[in-house]
Design an enzyme around this catalytic site. Structure first.
Site, PDB file in Angstrom:
ATOM      1  N   GLU A   1      55.209  47.548  31.301  1.00  0.00           N
ATOM      2  CA  GLU A   1      54.629  46.417  32.037  1.00  0.00           C
ATOM      3  C   GLU A   1      55.537  46.057  33.211  1.00  0.00           C
ATOM      4  OE1 GLU A   1      53.777  43.027  29.534  1.00  0.00           O
ATOM      5  OE2 GLU A   1      52.863  41.907  31.195  1.00  0.00           O
TER       6      GLU A   1
ATOM      7  N   GLU B   1      44.795  40.402  26.014  1.00  0.00           N
ATOM      8  CA  GLU B   1      45.043  39.101  25.369  1.00  0.00           C
ATOM      9  C   GLU B   1      44.204  38.012  26.044  1.00  0.00           C
ATOM     10  OE1 GLU B   1      49.193  38.213  24.598  1.00  0.00           O
ATOM     11  OE2 GLU B   1      49.344  39.961  23.295  1.00  0.00           O
TER      12      GLU B   1
ATOM     13  N   GLU C   1      50.098  46.894  21.398  1.00  0.00           N
ATOM     14  CA  GLU C   1      51.382  46.195  21.507  1.00  0.00           C
ATOM     15  C   GLU C   1      51.905  45.967  20.103  1.00  0.00           C
ATOM     16  OE1 GLU C   1      51.713  42.823  24.156  1.00  0.00           O
ATOM     17  OE2 GLU C   1      50.289  43.724  25.574  1.00  0.00           O
TER      18      GLU C   1
ATOM     19  N   GLN D   1      58.455  47.537  24.497  1.00  0.00           N
ATOM     20  CA  GLN D   1      57.974  48.315  25.608  1.00  0.00           C
ATOM     21  C   GLN D   1      58.949  49.448  25.867  1.00  0.00           C
ATOM     22  OE1 GLN D   1      56.872  45.979  29.052  1.00  0.00           O
ATOM     23  NE2 GLN D   1      55.691  44.515  27.862  1.00  0.00           N
TER      24      GLN D   1
HETATM   25  O1  AHR Z   1      54.886  42.625  25.706  1.00  0.00           O
HETATM   26  C1  AHR Z   1      55.097  41.366  26.229  1.00  0.00           C
HETATM   27  C2  AHR Z   1      53.843  40.506  26.259  1.00  0.00           C
HETATM   28  O2  AHR Z   1      53.420  40.274  24.951  1.00  0.00           O
HETATM   29  C3  AHR Z   1      52.624  41.103  26.905  1.00  0.00           C
HETATM   30  O3  AHR Z   1      52.615  40.943  28.282  1.00  0.00           O
HETATM   31  C4  AHR Z   1      51.506  40.340  26.292  1.00  0.00           C
HETATM   32  O4  AHR Z   1      50.313  41.081  26.245  1.00  0.00           O
HETATM   33  C5  AHR Z   1      52.047  39.967  24.924  1.00  0.00           C
HETATM   34  O5  AHR Z   1      51.880  38.630  24.646  1.00  0.00           O
END
Ligand code: AHR
Length: 500
Positions: free
Chosen positions: A25, A173, A304, A353
């Protein structure tokens, strides 16, 4: 003695390689610094991508990379990230530290990164603050091969051939940062937006991912499926190919999450208990999906997952930078075993991530780079990618002082590769106890065993001064027996055995 049974002839489901996927991200130092340093950087790079990071990621065979968010996706306007870099718009990254996003990493750079990694593409579109036209034009820009305004623009920007978009997320989300929608509202919006995610190339279906639930929000799953599920014939695709699920392990809770490096025994078991909970989430969301889709054509996409701690002292709280210890290695090993076991329904998962954010596999500091304990787990589990899950079971007992946070002492999963090699991965969750395992392998004479293990004391981690403190070591403590094999798995370890 702990008994385990493996039946290599009982093939259960194919383990999609995408279960070993990752997520990148525009957040903190994930893309910028972590992956993309720009062509003029003194750090060795190819077209701006760090060579050390790309090389390390290729080793673990990253199968798919999700981008550009996360929460960032629903504020991202893709047109700001194309064309001459110096002329690109700058924006505020409102979700992550309020820093300036200069858009120097955009669509072309993402596809270049995936080309270097040799991985599939998973782009998350903007439903929260973007228009249908914007989303449909992005698809046209990326994938249309004929003459059209967007394909001409792509050519003008230096890429004549279309790219391949394997997966496309329609919002992220949307119950929270993606627009605070209720499930009914999102579901109707989803139906509209997905209509315009066209397959310009009839041979390359873009798999559309619908935004699923956070954690145990089973109502979201029910309501979204009620509106968005469409039964189809074999040739047609319904409204969705996948439904996502997000689940993070916050050791102490969502408000005060807890330190990534300073934790006691209680917190160890509490964290692992929360990792084991992934199994229940998949079962229960999966049971709702089964009501609509008993043939399991729609994938559960856990795009995620991972640990989320209080960020490292002295770092920007909006950057979500954390260290990674043996505790994270266990969380990864446990979770990947759970995904393997549910590979009939779970078709993709993306660790949050990939670099420098949350449960990263790689951390960087200037030109230095380290591989975390989690990286090594992905390295020794990579043999499961696209292999057949086979039946296996092991005797377990509950461990941990506090009843509420007890966990099974061992987890495992087993797959068979196309050449018949058996791959067993196992985690020992106990801080102090090793276990003797007697394994029966049904109808198969084992002639050779190769093993590799990640094991250290629970707080062990890699730092820029000691980059290889936690690493993969050869494991040669296995005996071939009449029935199968025997070995002792050390405390606090993640093991891979290759049996032929
Ligand atoms: O991974 C960090 C954040 O966690 C992401 O941007 C979001 O989708 C989730 O709440």
């Amino acid at each position: 003695m702990t008994r385990m049974v493996i039946d290599p002839n009982r093939k259960l489901s194919r383990i999609s390689r995408e279960i070993y996927g990752h997520f990148s991200e525009h957040l903190g130092r994930c893309i910028y610094e972590g992956i993309y340093v720009g062509k003029d950087s003194s750090i060795e790079n190819v077209n701006g991508m760090r060579s050390d990071v790309v090389e390390a990621l290729k080793r673990i065979r990253v199968p798919v990379l999700r981008w550009p968010g996360g929460c960032f996706a629903d504020e991202y306007h893709w047109m700001d990230g194309i064309g001459p870099v110096d002329a690109r718009k700058k924006m505020i990254n409102t979700n992550w530290g309020g820093v300036v996003e200069d858009n120097s990493f955009g669509t072309h750079e993402y596809f270049e990164l995936c080309r270097q990694l040799g991985c599939e593409t998973y782009i998350n579109g903007n439903l929260g603050s973007g228009t249908i036209r914007e989303m449909s034009e992005w698809i046209e820009y990326m994938t249309f091969d004929g003459v059209s305004p967007m394909s001409e623009l792509r050519k003008k920007n230096g890429h004549s051939d279309p790219w391949r978009v394997d997966f496309f997320g329609i919002g992220n989300e949307n119950w929270g940062c993606g627009g605070n929608m209720n499930p009914d509202y999102y579901a109707n919006e989803y139906r509209r937006y997905q209509t315009f995610v066209r397959d310009y190339n009839s041979k390359q279906h873009i798999q559309r991912i619908c935004c699923g639930a956070p954690h145990e929000d089973y109502d979201w799953t029910k309501e979204v499926l009620a509106t968005c599920f469409r039964r189809t014939s074999e040739e047609q695709h319904g409204f969705m190919d996948g439904l996502s699920l997000h689940y993070y392990v916050y050791p102490e809770g969502i408000e005060i999450k807890g330190s990534s490096t300073e934790f006691d025994e209680k917190s160890w078991y509490k964290t692992l208990n929360k990792a084991v909970y992934m199994d229940e989430l998949i079962r229960r969301h999966g049971a709702i999906m089964d009501e609509y889709d008993p043939e399991k054509k729609i994938g559960m996409i856990v795009d995620e997952w991972g640990t989320w701690y209080t960020c490292e002292p002295g770092t920007n709280p909006g950057f979500l930078y954390q260290q990674n210890t043996m505790r994270d290695a266990l969380v990864a090993g446990i979770t990947l075993n759970i995904f393997n076991k549910h590979s009939d329904r779970v078709k993709m998962a993306n660790l949050a991530q990939i670099v420098n954010v949350l449960q990263a596999v790689i951390l960087t500091e200037g030109e230095k780079m380290i591989k975390t304990p989690t990286y090594h787990v992905f390295d020794i589990y990579k043999y499961h990618q696209d292999a057949e899950l086979v039946e296996s079971s092991i005797e377990t007992k509950q461990i941990g002082e506090e009843e509420e946070w007890q966990v099974p002492n061992l987890t495992e999963s087993v797959s068979v590769a196309p050449d018949g090699t058996i791959h067993l991965t196992m985690t020992n969750l106990s801080i102090g106890e090793s276990y003797d395992i007697e394994t029966t392998i049904v109808d198969r004479n084992i002639t050779s065993v190769k093993g590799e293990i990640i094991t250290e004391e629970m707080h062990a981690m890699n730092t820029f001064d000691m980059p290889d403190h936690v690493t993969v070591e050869a494991f040669d403590g296995t005996w071939i027996t009449e029935k199968g094999i025997r070995f002792t798995i050390p405390a606090c370890s993640v093991l891979h055995l290759e049996l032929r």
